[in-house]
Design an enzyme around this catalytic site. Structure first.
Site, mmCIF file in Angstrom:
data_model
loop_
_atom_site.group_PDB
_atom_site.id
_atom_site.type_symbol
_atom_site.label_atom_id
_atom_site.label_comp_id
_atom_site.label_asym_id
_atom_site.label_seq_id
_atom_site.Cartn_x
_atom_site.Cartn_y
_atom_site.Cartn_z
ATOM 1 N N TYR A 32 0.846 -1.212 0.000
ATOM 2 C CA TYR A 32 0.000 0.000 0.000
ATOM 3 C C TYR A 32 0.878 1.257 0.000
ATOM 4 O O TYR A 32 1.125 1.854 1.058
ATOM 5 C CB TYR A 32 -0.901 0.031 1.236
ATOM 6 C CG TYR A 32 -1.772 -1.181 1.445
ATOM 7 C CD1 TYR A 32 -2.699 -1.592 0.493
ATOM 8 C CD2 TYR A 32 -1.682 -1.926 2.625
ATOM 9 C CE1 TYR A 32 -3.506 -2.703 0.707
ATOM 10 C CE2 TYR A 32 -2.483 -3.035 2.848
ATOM 11 C CZ TYR A 32 -3.389 -3.423 1.881
ATOM 12 O OH TYR A 32 -4.186 -4.506 2.104
ATOM 13 N N TRP A 36 -3.822 6.284 2.710
ATOM 14 C CA TRP A 36 -5.192 5.782 2.867
ATOM 15 C C TRP A 36 -5.896 6.580 3.947
ATOM 16 O O TRP A 36 -5.260 6.968 4.950
ATOM 17 C CB TRP A 36 -5.191 4.298 3.250
ATOM 18 C CG TRP A 36 -5.500 3.379 2.117
ATOM 19 C CD1 TRP A 36 -6.701 2.804 1.840
ATOM 20 C CD2 TRP A 36 -4.587 2.916 1.103
ATOM 21 N NE1 TRP A 36 -6.604 2.023 0.703
ATOM 22 C CE2 TRP A 36 -5.320 2.070 0.237
ATOM 23 C CE3 TRP A 36 -3.244 3.130 0.827
ATOM 24 C CZ2 TRP A 36 -4.758 1.436 -0.862
ATOM 25 C CZ3 TRP A 36 -2.676 2.506 -0.268
ATOM 26 C CH2 TRP A 36 -3.424 1.671 -1.102
ATOM 27 N N ASN A 37 -7.179 6.785 3.766
ATOM 28 C CA ASN A 37 -7.959 7.678 4.605
ATOM 29 C C ASN A 37 -7.989 7.264 6.086
ATOM 30 O O ASN A 37 -7.448 7.965 6.947
ATOM 31 C CB ASN A 37 -9.363 7.744 3.988
ATOM 32 C CG ASN A 37 -10.268 8.752 4.620
ATOM 33 O OD1 ASN A 37 -10.220 8.961 5.809
ATOM 34 N ND2 ASN A 37 -11.118 9.385 3.834
ATOM 35 N N TRP A 38 -8.611 6.127 6.389
ATOM 36 C CA TRP A 38 -8.750 5.825 7.827
ATOM 37 C C TRP A 38 -7.444 5.338 8.428
ATOM 38 O O TRP A 38 -7.202 5.526 9.616
ATOM 39 C CB TRP A 38 -9.965 4.966 8.147
ATOM 40 C CG TRP A 38 -10.021 3.514 7.785
ATOM 41 C CD1 TRP A 38 -9.480 2.889 6.708
ATOM 42 C CD2 TRP A 38 -10.715 2.499 8.532
ATOM 43 N NE1 TRP A 38 -9.808 1.558 6.724
ATOM 44 C CE2 TRP A 38 -10.567 1.283 7.826
ATOM 45 C CE3 TRP A 38 -11.464 2.491 9.707
ATOM 46 C CZ2 TRP A 38 -11.137 0.082 8.267
ATOM 47 C CZ3 TRP A 38 -12.029 1.295 10.139
ATOM 48 C CH2 TRP A 38 -11.862 0.114 9.435
ATOM 49 N N ASP A 39 -6.562 4.784 7.608
ATOM 50 C CA ASP A 39 -5.226 4.434 8.121
ATOM 51 C C ASP A 39 -4.512 5.680 8.647
ATOM 52 O O ASP A 39 -3.831 5.646 9.675
ATOM 53 C CB ASP A 39 -4.353 3.828 7.014
ATOM 54 C CG ASP A 39 -4.907 2.517 6.465
ATOM 55 O OD1 ASP A 39 -5.992 2.542 5.873
ATOM 56 O OD2 ASP A 39 -4.247 1.477 6.641
ATOM 57 N N GLY A 160 -13.909 -0.325 4.344
ATOM 58 C CA GLY A 160 -12.642 -0.751 4.928
ATOM 59 C C GLY A 160 -12.559 -2.258 5.114
ATOM 60 O O GLY A 160 -11.498 -2.794 5.357
ATOM 61 N N ASP A 162 -12.967 -4.968 2.995
ATOM 62 C CA ASP A 162 -13.115 -5.173 1.557
ATOM 63 C C ASP A 162 -13.869 -6.422 1.104
ATOM 64 O O ASP A 162 -14.742 -6.357 0.257
ATOM 65 C CB ASP A 162 -11.731 -5.200 0.920
ATOM 66 C CG ASP A 162 -10.913 -3.958 1.232
ATOM 67 O OD1 ASP A 162 -11.391 -3.104 1.995
ATOM 68 O OD2 ASP A 162 -9.801 -3.847 0.705
ATOM 69 N N ARG A 195 -5.723 -12.937 0.462
ATOM 70 C CA ARG A 195 -6.270 -11.754 -0.215
ATOM 71 C C ARG A 195 -7.654 -12.077 -0.793
ATOM 72 O O ARG A 195 -8.030 -13.241 -0.911
ATOM 73 C CB ARG A 195 -5.324 -11.333 -1.359
ATOM 74 C CG ARG A 195 -3.964 -10.844 -0.904
ATOM 75 C CD ARG A 195 -4.011 -9.488 -0.232
ATOM 76 N NE ARG A 195 -4.636 -8.458 -1.058
ATOM 77 C CZ ARG A 195 -4.879 -7.212 -0.631
ATOM 78 N NH1 ARG A 195 -4.552 -6.841 0.583
ATOM 79 N NH2 ARG A 195 -5.460 -6.339 -1.416
ATOM 80 N N TYR A 342 -8.102 -12.180 5.091
ATOM 81 C CA TYR A 342 -8.395 -10.757 5.084
ATOM 82 C C TYR A 342 -9.600 -10.402 5.959
ATOM 83 O O TYR A 342 -9.553 -10.630 7.154
ATOM 84 C CB TYR A 342 -8.591 -10.391 3.623
ATOM 85 C CG TYR A 342 -8.167 -9.020 3.181
ATOM 86 C CD1 TYR A 342 -7.041 -8.402 3.650
ATOM 87 C CD2 TYR A 342 -8.924 -8.353 2.225
ATOM 88 C CE1 TYR A 342 -6.673 -7.145 3.191
ATOM 89 C CE2 TYR A 342 -8.563 -7.109 1.752
ATOM 90 C CZ TYR A 342 -7.445 -6.503 2.244
ATOM 91 O OH TYR A 342 -7.103 -5.267 1.775
ATOM 92 N N GLU A 385 -0.343 -6.669 9.403
ATOM 93 C CA GLU A 385 -1.607 -6.045 8.986
ATOM 94 C C GLU A 385 -2.798 -6.665 9.728
ATOM 95 O O GLU A 385 -3.671 -5.971 10.208
ATOM 96 C CB GLU A 385 -1.769 -6.243 7.467
ATOM 97 C CG GLU A 385 -2.980 -5.551 6.872
ATOM 98 C CD GLU A 385 -3.079 -5.775 5.364
ATOM 99 O OE1 GLU A 385 -2.283 -6.598 4.826
ATOM 100 O OE2 GLU A 385 -3.939 -5.147 4.735
HETATM 101 C C1 2M8 Z 1 -7.287 -2.598 2.532
HETATM 102 O O1 2M8 Z 1 -7.941 -2.072 1.388
HETATM 103 C C2 2M8 Z 1 -7.283 -1.728 0.153
HETATM 104 C C3 2M8 Z 1 -8.295 -1.004 -0.708
HETATM 105 O O2 2M8 Z 1 -8.729 0.141 -0.064
HETATM 106 C C4 2M8 Z 1 -6.728 -2.867 -0.640
HETATM 107 O O3 2M8 Z 1 -6.856 -4.030 -0.260
HETATM 108 O O4 2M8 Z 1 -6.141 -2.583 -1.677
HETATM 109 C C5 2M8 Z 1 -8.303 -2.601 3.688
HETATM 110 O O5 2M8 Z 1 -7.841 -3.373 4.755
HETATM 111 C C6 2M8 Z 1 -8.586 -1.174 4.133
HETATM 112 O O6 2M8 Z 1 -9.413 -1.164 5.270
HETATM 113 C C7 2M8 Z 1 -7.302 -0.418 4.432
HETATM 114 O O7 2M8 Z 1 -7.600 0.932 4.670
HETATM 115 C C8 2M8 Z 1 -6.292 -0.529 3.284
HETATM 116 C C9 2M8 Z 1 -4.924 0.031 3.645
HETATM 117 O O8 2M8 Z 1 -4.455 -0.515 4.862
HETATM 118 O O9 2M8 Z 1 -6.114 -1.879 2.876
#
Ligand code: 2M8
Length: 417
Positions: A32, A36-39, A160, A162, A195, A342, A385
């Site tokens: 990632y 990311w917003n809530w992260d 969040g 997914d 995943r 996940y 994670e």
């Molecule tokens: C996960 O989501 C992203 C898409 O937004 C992904 O799998 O590509 C989720 O766990 C989400 O809640 C989290 O914000 C993000 C980044 O940690 O990963």
């Protein structure tokens, strides 16, 4: 203080520093590589333990991506990175920065309130600068996403969670025709068994293509909705965030009557997420009316939202009988549970923290127990994670920002000291 706690605190700080891009953090390198917003909001809670100014910057950077309609995107693509799919060109976001076209659970107002508590004098001018932006994001939710007072997701990624079973019914109703060929990047970073499946990804990407085709126009997406699910994650986090925004507004001397009205509407709306047959809060497809019949970790965010919810206490006890390390993303008794995949079974530090905080605030002993089991999980299994809820085996990405932030901001014995 025992050395091992000091060492864990130090590791957590190093993880956050390692994922720090200067004005924002990424969740983890490779898997990632964007904001990311809530992260980010959760990261601010960890940052506030050792660099309050930087914690405010994290939240402020998030709002540099806010769209004119108030929406705050779930990903801000500050710097192009080919290691993630779908990237900015697939999304075609219409905001001031390259971004996705959907949002995520609104925990930023709550994070701002926590960071303010760490240093009020330094924080008040920063809150003052963020207040109208938070208000306009919350307004956007109230304007576009309510159904019987509960907040709807228009894409599973908005919740969040997914690939939670909560979306299985709504996903099955989608025929991802014309989605075309694409190359996933997530499965080159972590084991594909941990995943979402290709079946899920085809629908995730199809929904993105469709949103882009409609120029992310909320009215157009509502007129011809393809996915619209009433979600406990969005509903409970928004209700909580509205309460915290009202409190911040009062402190700033603002008129909060609009926010108070929103709180009342959302409080009533939570009734529409109550699945009496299941004995739990649940997700519900707004298009078909079908329940997901899913006791997820989001079901237990009711206390975080400030609800008494006595019936959920019993439901929680039954779920916790089968696991060691906190609240799994799905009840392990559910045949759809998959403890490695996940959001279909693993335990997440961030959800333990949100649920545990709510329980602690309600004065329920389960809150401290949840904090203790989250601390044990991280002490024994590190900053992954997510984790297998039965034995804590680490899964997904490693050196993860929000797991480090959960440790620093809540689970560590030094948090709140
Ligand atoms: C996960 O989501 C992203 C898409 O937004 C992904 O799998 O590509 C989720 O766990 C989400 O809640 C989290 O914000 C993000 C980044 O940690 O990963």
């Amino acid at each position: 203080m025992p050395d091992r706690i000091a060492l864990l605190d130090q590791s957590a700080r190093e993880i956050i520093r390692g994922n720090d891009k200067g004005t924002y953090t990424i969740p983890t390198a490779g898997l990632y590589p964007y904001q990311w917003n809530w992260d980010s909001a959760i990261a601010a809670l960890g940052l506030a333990r050792f660099d309050i100014d930087r914690a405010w910057t994290e939240l402020e950077t998030l709002f540099t991506g806010q769209w004119d309609n108030g929406m705050v995107p779930h990903i801000l693509f500050h710097e192009q990175d080919d290691g993630y799919f779908p990237g900015p060109e697939v999304w075609g976001g219409i905001g001031p920065l390259p971004s996705s076209g959907i949002t995520q659970p609104p925990v930023a107002a709550t994070a701002a309130k926590c960071v303010l508590e760490a240093d009020r004098d330094a924080g008040l001018p920063r809150v003052d600068g963020l207040f109208d932006k938070l208000l306009s994001w919350h307004r956007w939710f109230m304007r576009w996403r309510l159904n019987h007072g509960a907040v709807c997701a228009t894409h599973p990624w908005e919740t969040g969670r997914d690939n939670a079973p909560d979306w299985d019914g709504a996903m099955a109703a989608i025929d991802p025709i014309g989605v075309g060929e694409y190359t996933r990047r997530d499965t080159s970073h972590v084991d594909a068994a941990m995943r979402p499946t290709k079946y899920d990804y085809d629908r995730f990407i199809w929904l993105v293509q469709r949103g882009k085709r409609l120029s992310w126009d909320e009215q157009a997406m509502l007129d011809d909705a393809a996915f619209r699910v009433m979600d406990p994650t969005l509903t409970f986090t928004l209700l909580r965030a509205q309460r915290d925004l009202a409190s911040l507004g009062r402190e700033l001397g603002r008129d909060v009557s609009e926010i108070e009205a929103a709180i009342a509407e959302l409080e009533t709306g939570t009734d529409s997420l109550w699945n009496a047959t299941l004995g739990s809060f649940d997700s519900r497809d707004a298009l078909s009316g079908d329940w997901a019949n899913s006791i997820s970790n989001a079901s237990f965010l009711c206390w975080y939202a400030g609800l008494e919810a006595p019936a959920m206490r019993d439901t929680l006890a039954k779920v916790l009988e089968h696991v060691e390390f906190g609240v799994p993303s799905l009840d392990p008794r559910d045949p759809r549970s998959d403890c490695k995949r996940y959001w279909r079974g693993p335990v997440w530090g961030v959800m333990n923290m949100l649920i545990g905080t709510g329980l602690q605030e309600m004065g329920m002993t389960e809150g401290n127990e949840l904090r203790a089991s989250t601390a044990r999980l991280i002490e024994q299994h590190g900053f992954s994670e997510y984790f297998d809820p039965r034995d804590g085996e680490p899964a997904g990405g490693q050196s993860f920002t929000w797991t480090a932030a959960v440790w620093l901001g809540w689970a560590s014995p030094t948090a709140g000291a």
